[in-house]
Design a protein around this motif. Structure first.
Motif, short mmCIF file in Angstrom:
data_model
loop_
_atom_site.label_atom_id
_atom_site.label_comp_id
_atom_site.label_asym_id
_atom_site.label_seq_id
_atom_site.Cartn_x
_atom_site.Cartn_y
_atom_site.Cartn_z
N LYS A 166 0.82 -1.20 0.00
CA LYS A 166 0.00 0.00 0.00
C LYS A 166 0.86 1.26 0.00
CE LYS A 166 -3.64 -2.55 2.09
NZ LYS A 166 -5.02 -2.45 2.16
N THR A 167 2.16 1.07 -0.25
CA THR A 167 3.09 2.19 -0.27
C THR A 167 3.63 2.37 -1.69
OG1 THR A 167 3.72 1.72 2.00
CG2 THR A 167 5.20 3.14 0.73
N PHE A 168 3.54 3.58 -2.20
CA PHE A 168 4.12 3.90 -3.51
C PHE A 168 5.62 3.97 -3.31
CE2 PHE A 168 5.11 6.76 -7.09
CZ PHE A 168 4.40 6.15 -8.10
N ASP A 169 6.33 2.93 -3.76
CA ASP A 169 7.75 2.79 -3.44
C ASP A 169 8.64 3.15 -4.63
OD1 ASP A 169 7.59 0.58 -5.15
OD2 ASP A 169 7.47 -0.86 -3.49
N ALA A 170 9.93 2.92 -4.46
CA ALA A 170 10.92 3.28 -5.49
C ALA A 170 10.68 2.53 -6.79
CB ALA A 170 12.33 3.03 -4.97
N GLU A 171 10.27 1.27 -6.71
CA GLU A 171 9.99 0.50 -7.93
C GLU A 171 8.80 1.08 -8.68
OE1 GLU A 171 8.89 -4.05 -9.34
OE2 GLU A 171 9.57 -3.70 -7.29
N ASP A 172 7.76 1.45 -7.94
CA ASP A 172 6.59 2.09 -8.56
C ASP A 172 7.01 3.40 -9.21
OD1 ASP A 172 4.80 0.08 -7.63
OD2 ASP A 172 4.63 1.12 -5.71
N ALA A 173 7.81 4.18 -8.51
CA ALA A 173 8.26 5.47 -9.05
C ALA A 173 9.10 5.28 -10.31
CB ALA A 173 9.05 6.24 -7.99
N ALA A 174 9.93 4.25 -10.34
CA ALA A 174 10.75 3.98 -11.53
C ALA A 174 9.87 3.64 -12.73
CB ALA A 174 11.74 2.86 -11.24
N ASN A 175 8.85 2.81 -12.51
CA ASN A 175 7.93 2.48 -13.61
C ASN A 175 7.11 3.69 -14.03
OD1 ASN A 175 8.47 -0.30 -14.17
ND2 ASN A 175 7.64 -0.75 -12.15
N ALA A 176 6.74 4.52 -13.08
CA ALA A 176 6.01 5.76 -13.40
C ALA A 176 6.87 6.67 -14.27
CB ALA A 176 5.58 6.47 -12.13
N GLU A 177 8.14 6.74 -13.95
CA GLU A 177 9.05 7.60 -14.71
C GLU A 177 9.15 7.16 -16.17
OE1 GLU A 177 11.32 10.79 -15.45
OE2 GLU A 177 10.33 10.37 -13.54
#
Length: 152
Positions: A44-55
């Motif tokens: 339930k936490t927007f983490d570094a992996e999520d941020a990398a895919n978002a980028e």
């Protein structure tokens, strides 16, 4: 610049809405869009992996629902898309999301199924297609302009 993006769409949804999100992802992929969607997400936490895919994503698509509005992950991901000015908001139920997302238009997708299109899907396809330089996807999905509605 196009090489910068690995995904056309970063799909944002609540864990509770996984079946609807999977169906939306399938529909978008059938239009030859590369969609990032983690159907197995449990955190339930927007983490570094999520941020990398978002980028690596050109557009952000949030599926607002009552469950999504309660999700910190959904809000964090939607804020990322909004900060990049590439967030497209939809509603899969009658929710009005919390600040600041309540200020923006939402495309109605309530009633969309694997067998049934709703007018909002044509609008969504058109917006995403425009971002990708693929004009006319709204017409391709087969709904007339009179059947399309932007706001919920």
């Amino acid at each position: 610049m196009a090489a910068k993006f690995r995904y056309d769409v970063f799909l944002i949804s609540a864990i509770e809405d996984v079946s609807t999100a999977q169906m939306v992802a399938r529909r978008l992929r059938s239009l030859k869009m590369k969609v990032w969607f983690d159907k197995d997400r449990t955190d339930k936490t927007f983490d570094a992996e999520d941020a990398a895919n978002a980028e690596k994503s050109r557009s952000f698509l949030v599926l607002w629902s009552h469950a999504a509005d309660l999700s910190d992950w959904v809000h964090a991901a939607a804020r990322t898309g909004r900060s990049r000015e590439s967030l497209i908001q939809t509603a899969i139920d009658d929710v009005v999301p919390r600040d600041p997302f309540h200020l923006d238009d939402r495309i109605g997708l309530a009633g969309l199924t694997g067998r049934k299109l709703v007018p909002g899907f044509a609008t969504l396809a058109g917006l995403l297609g425009d971002v990708q330089g693929r004009k006319g996807l709204d017409e391709f999905v087969g709904l007339s302009p009179d059947e399309r509605s932007m706001e919920v």
